[in-house]
Enzyme design. Sequence first.
Site, PDB file in Angstrom:
ATOM      1  N   ARG A 139      30.129 -34.427  61.835  1.00  0.00           N
ATOM      2  CA  ARG A 139      29.559 -33.268  62.043  1.00  0.00           C
ATOM      3  C   ARG A 139      29.574 -32.041  60.810  1.00  0.00           C
ATOM      4  O   ARG A 139      28.586 -31.511  60.550  1.00  0.00           O
ATOM      5  CB  ARG A 139      30.470 -32.526  62.904  1.00  0.00           C
ATOM      6  CG  ARG A 139      29.770 -31.468  63.909  1.00  0.00           C
ATOM      7  CD  ARG A 139      30.327 -30.936  65.117  1.00  0.00           C
ATOM      8  NE  ARG A 139      31.162 -29.691  64.476  1.00  0.00           N
ATOM      9  CZ  ARG A 139      30.378 -28.415  64.726  1.00  0.00           C
ATOM     10  NH1 ARG A 139      29.252 -28.490  65.248  1.00  0.00           N
ATOM     11  NH2 ARG A 139      30.855 -27.453  64.435  1.00  0.00           N
ATOM     12  N   ASP A 180      37.277 -66.262  72.701  1.00  0.00           N
ATOM     13  CA  ASP A 180      37.289 -65.864  71.215  1.00  0.00           C
ATOM     14  C   ASP A 180      36.634 -67.137  70.445  1.00  0.00           C
ATOM     15  O   ASP A 180      35.896 -66.923  69.685  1.00  0.00           O
ATOM     16  CB  ASP A 180      38.594 -65.610  70.767  1.00  0.00           C
ATOM     17  CG  ASP A 180      38.812 -64.065  71.632  1.00  0.00           C
ATOM     18  OD1 ASP A 180      38.226 -63.696  72.226  1.00  0.00           O
ATOM     19  OD2 ASP A 180      40.069 -63.766  70.892  1.00  0.00           O
ATOM     20  N   SER A 238      28.035 -26.898  68.791  1.00  0.00           N
ATOM     21  CA  SER A 238      29.324 -26.797  69.370  1.00  0.00           C
ATOM     22  C   SER A 238      29.268 -26.624  70.745  1.00  0.00           C
ATOM     23  O   SER A 238      28.238 -26.204  71.191  1.00  0.00           O
ATOM     24  CB  SER A 238      30.307 -26.083  68.657  1.00  0.00           C
ATOM     25  OG  SER A 238      31.476 -26.157  69.021  1.00  0.00           O
ATOM     26  N   LYS A 255      38.190 -26.302  79.462  1.00  0.00           N
ATOM     27  CA  LYS A 255      39.358 -27.143  78.807  1.00  0.00           C
ATOM     28  C   LYS A 255      40.427 -27.086  79.790  1.00  0.00           C
ATOM     29  O   LYS A 255      40.674 -26.412  80.750  1.00  0.00           O
ATOM     30  CB  LYS A 255      39.741 -26.642  77.310  1.00  0.00           C
ATOM     31  CG  LYS A 255      38.630 -26.613  76.640  1.00  0.00           C
ATOM     32  CD  LYS A 255      39.052 -27.215  75.196  1.00  0.00           C
ATOM     33  CE  LYS A 255      39.332 -25.730  74.236  1.00  0.00           C
ATOM     34  NZ  LYS A 255      39.640 -26.204  72.788  1.00  0.00           N
ATOM     35  N   LYS A 315      27.078 -29.653  82.048  1.00  0.00           N
ATOM     36  CA  LYS A 315      25.738 -29.460  81.563  1.00  0.00           C
ATOM     37  C   LYS A 315      24.705 -29.587  82.428  1.00  0.00           C
ATOM     38  O   LYS A 315      24.716 -30.218  83.540  1.00  0.00           O
ATOM     39  CB  LYS A 315      25.566 -30.908  80.629  1.00  0.00           C
ATOM     40  CG  LYS A 315      26.476 -31.028  79.652  1.00  0.00           C
ATOM     41  CD  LYS A 315      26.475 -32.446  78.818  1.00  0.00           C
ATOM     42  CE  LYS A 315      27.201 -32.861  77.718  1.00  0.00           C
ATOM     43  NZ  LYS A 315      27.066 -34.173  77.321  1.00  0.00           N
ATOM     44  N   ASP A 326      38.458 -36.089  73.396  1.00  0.00           N
ATOM     45  CA  ASP A 326      39.288 -35.619  72.346  1.00  0.00           C
ATOM     46  C   ASP A 326      39.061 -36.746  71.084  1.00  0.00           C
ATOM     47  O   ASP A 326      40.209 -37.260  70.936  1.00  0.00           O
ATOM     48  CB  ASP A 326      40.634 -35.301  72.638  1.00  0.00           C
ATOM     49  CG  ASP A 326      41.472 -34.451  71.893  1.00  0.00           C
ATOM     50  OD1 ASP A 326      40.512 -33.808  70.974  1.00  0.00           O
ATOM     51  OD2 ASP A 326      42.704 -34.207  71.917  1.00  0.00           O
ATOM     52  N   LYS A 359      35.517 -34.138  78.522  1.00  0.00           N
ATOM     53  CA  LYS A 359      35.416 -33.824  76.954  1.00  0.00           C
ATOM     54  C   LYS A 359      36.312 -34.608  76.229  1.00  0.00           C
ATOM     55  O   LYS A 359      37.564 -34.537  76.549  1.00  0.00           O
ATOM     56  CB  LYS A 359      35.876 -32.169  77.000  1.00  0.00           C
ATOM     57  CG  LYS A 359      35.724 -31.637  75.613  1.00  0.00           C
ATOM     58  CD  LYS A 359      35.831 -30.372  75.579  1.00  0.00           C
ATOM     59  CE  LYS A 359      35.991 -29.456  74.275  1.00  0.00           C
ATOM     60  NZ  LYS A 359      36.024 -30.203  72.993  1.00  0.00           N
ATOM     61  N   CYS A 415      78.082 -54.566  70.211  1.00  0.00           N
ATOM     62  CA  CYS A 415      78.171 -52.984  70.295  1.00  0.00           C
ATOM     63  C   CYS A 415      77.748 -52.630  71.589  1.00  0.00           C
ATOM     64  O   CYS A 415      76.723 -53.243  72.063  1.00  0.00           O
ATOM     65  CB  CYS A 415      76.929 -52.551  69.258  1.00  0.00           C
ATOM     66  SG  CYS A 415      76.437 -50.698  69.596  1.00  0.00           S
TER      67      CYS A 415
HETATM   68  S1  IVH Z   1      27.684 -32.357  74.332  1.00  0.00           S
HETATM   69  C1  IVH Z   1      24.987 -29.405  72.058  1.00  0.00           C
HETATM   70  N1  IVH Z   1      29.728 -33.665  75.425  1.00  0.00           N
HETATM   71  O1  IVH Z   1      33.213 -31.228  72.022  1.00  0.00           O
HETATM   72  C2  IVH Z   1      26.523 -29.552  72.367  1.00  0.00           C
HETATM   73  N2  IVH Z   1      30.617 -32.690  73.726  1.00  0.00           N
HETATM   74  O2  IVH Z   1      34.018 -28.166  71.670  1.00  0.00           O
HETATM   75  C3  IVH Z   1      26.658 -31.479  72.165  1.00  0.00           C
HETATM   76  N3  IVH Z   1      32.742 -33.359  72.952  1.00  0.00           N
HETATM   77  O3  IVH Z   1      31.833 -30.857  69.152  1.00  0.00           O
HETATM   78  C4  IVH Z   1      28.037 -31.600  72.695  1.00  0.00           C
HETATM   79  N4  IVH Z   1      33.055 -34.585  74.733  1.00  0.00           N
HETATM   80  O4  IVH Z   1      32.360 -33.439  69.775  1.00  0.00           O
HETATM   81  C5  IVH Z   1      29.284 -33.004  74.607  1.00  0.00           C
HETATM   82  N5  IVH Z   1      30.960 -35.216  76.871  1.00  0.00           N
HETATM   83  C6  IVH Z   1      30.856 -34.258  75.828  1.00  0.00           C
HETATM   84  C7  IVH Z   1      31.699 -34.136  74.992  1.00  0.00           C
HETATM   85  C8  IVH Z   1      31.550 -33.230  73.766  1.00  0.00           C
HETATM   86  C9  IVH Z   1      33.655 -34.225  73.730  1.00  0.00           C
HETATM   87  C10 IVH Z   1      32.846 -32.487  71.727  1.00  0.00           C
HETATM   88  C11 IVH Z   1      31.905 -32.613  70.527  1.00  0.00           C
HETATM   89  C12 IVH Z   1      31.652 -31.168  70.285  1.00  0.00           C
HETATM   90  C13 IVH Z   1      32.907 -30.377  71.043  1.00  0.00           C
HETATM   91  C14 IVH Z   1      32.703 -29.179  71.269  1.00  0.00           C
END
Ligand code: IVH
Length: 685
Positions: free
Chosen positions: A156, A53, A102, A334, A310, A137, A135, A450
């Site tokens: 967003r 640091d 989304s 989920k 994806k 959070d 995903k 105590c």
């Molecule tokens: S891709 C066009 N990848 O989940 C789609 N989203 O419920 C672009 N999220 O609003 C999103 N992890 O904020 C993508 N690995 C991930 C993600 C992710 C979390 C969120 C994102 C989105 C929400 C949808």
Amino acid sequence: MSRNPFIKTPFPEFKDPEQLSEKQAGKEIGQLREAIEKHNQFYYVENDPQISDKQYDRLFERLLELEEAFPGHRSRVSPTKKIGAPPAGALKKKKHAAPMLSLDSSEKKEKAEHFLKQLRKKTGKDNPEFIMEPKFDGLSVEVVYEHGEFSHGVTRGDGETGEDISANVKTIGSLPLRLSNENGLPDFLPVRGEIFMGKDDFHDLNKKRIEKGEKPFANARNAAAGIVRQLDPAKVADKPLDIFFYEIIEPAEHVFESHWELLKRFKKWGLKTNPEVRKGNSFEQISDYHRSMEKKREELPYEIDGIVIKLNDRPLRKKLGVRQRSPRWAFAWKFSPRQEVSTLKEIVVQVGRSGILTPVALLEPVDVGGVTVSRATLHNEDEVNRKDVRPGDRVKIFRAGDVIPGISGRVEKTGKKREKTYKMPRKCPACHTEVVREGAYVVCPAGLSCPAQLKGSLKHFASRPAMNIEELGAKTIGQLVDREMVKRLPDLYTLKTEDLSQLPGFAEKSSKKLHDSIRNSRDTTLSSFIYALGIRHVGTRTARILAREYESLDRLMEASAEDLASISDIGKETAESIAHFFSNADNRKMIEKLKEAGLKIGLDMRGTSSRLEGKTFVITGELEDFRREEAKEKIEALGGRATSGISDNTDYLVVGENPGSKLDEAKKRNIPTLDEKEFKKMIET
Ligand code: IVH
């Protein structure tokens, strides 16, 4: 990059700015900025700092000095501009480069299967390749780089327009203000990522808020969302936010053939990506990934709430196109929720070792995401009343990671007569001393007289990172205190084997074992002993810092709060708490007694410390004999480093049961692995 003199130590000597020409200054400024971004990456992204640091501060201060002396070289994307923007009156609206979509999502397996079926049909491929990601959070953000430089960051919002949070986004440690120069960096690069707060940081933040009487955040996502929309960037800069990047958006969207390529390139540019991403092409793989991530969820240092699948082929994505709000090429599967509803049976009060009375909810047992919950903490009286929960109410229970379950509120039912609002007892339930109010807390002032506080202190004292008295468990402690065989910590060491054999369940052999275990604990290290004292705000890390800094208990005992606060990493509150502890006559007497009992405090950091010097370890899977934190502590106590991710600097991977992907990664990189036995040998001999 390798020619940059500020990447590795020792750094060259800094010249007086007056001796530099404009050109020389420009060159040095460029190198300093590049090096600082690089060190930010090592520190925040790779978890693997390469300089101390202090050394980092030297570079930073040098850059500030040169920017001051050569105003022509100032830049809004210099690392010195990460923090320090003035507060805003309100957040400005800003339109997204392209609508922020989304994800189609569900907890149901059938929906995930359906998604894959559709993907097969629409792509015309039997086994289209896809990428699986956690995903996260957190909260979604669009970040735009222009010519490799940070331009802006936008929430967003409604998907079309969000709020400009540039000044706040800039303060995030792991976010580069300038991307590494690489071929194929589009001039206009809008990317998408998720801002989040790590679990540990979230708990620390909430603890502080509760102590100050402020309302704790319900979860890490709310904390991150609240902080990132602050108007004063200075208040964001001191909060530990982080970011993962996962998408590129129009118009740069199609510069890559595959998502996999894109993530690799993100990394090269300096955009932080997540290490848990995998490839797949069958439903079985999706299902396995979902299962393994749900299991791993607990141990990940950040919150995730599912997986995202994806399509890997990006040109194909374009063909599939989007629905109203979500693309056809992705799906979020989920995890089942970790929120449940149950009946609050009773509110009891627990007295901790520091005397704080904590209301605890006893619940009708309920399964919350795979764990049976029958107790939940309510923090303090204000929290109980803010949530307005009373015995008989139906309450919402949540569980986040490995922490004690909490209650987020109640489910209202009309027409039902409820019990009275909750009040904390006036007297300590353990010793009947009149309680006192300290800020948001109700405290029993009786200290170690105590029995509840004494039991708590003994438990802490005997725990593994403290005196490590293995044979002394909670039950035995309870018996020793209830029979008044131990009234103060030092009494432990005057117990005789004959005394112990009177305890229920103790025969000759077991009492001798316990006696030996207590005696042996006298041979300890300075950091363990400091930790064992149970000083408020002093955890294992602070204890180690203190041991390293003072090297003797006597010197530490004489340190003033100012001395202590001058140590980096020790805050004012902690410093005051330590000085206060050692100025207390009872505490000094107790330490004296412990010394008389034959305490032998070794100089832990020295002597042994160099054995693993310069060696970096990563641990994967579960070890039989240590919790992960303990293994890390052992490594650090011997002068080594324990990091969480495999990198080129990793020397060994320690492999436990059910190892994760790190094992594959290590094999790929030819990094030597150690099983638990080998690891033990290495730290023990
Ligand atoms: S891709 C066009 N990848 O989940 C789609 N989203 O419920 C672009 N999220 O609003 C999103 N992890 O904020 C993508 N690995 C991930 C993600 C992710 C979390 C969120 C994102 C989105 C929400 C949808």
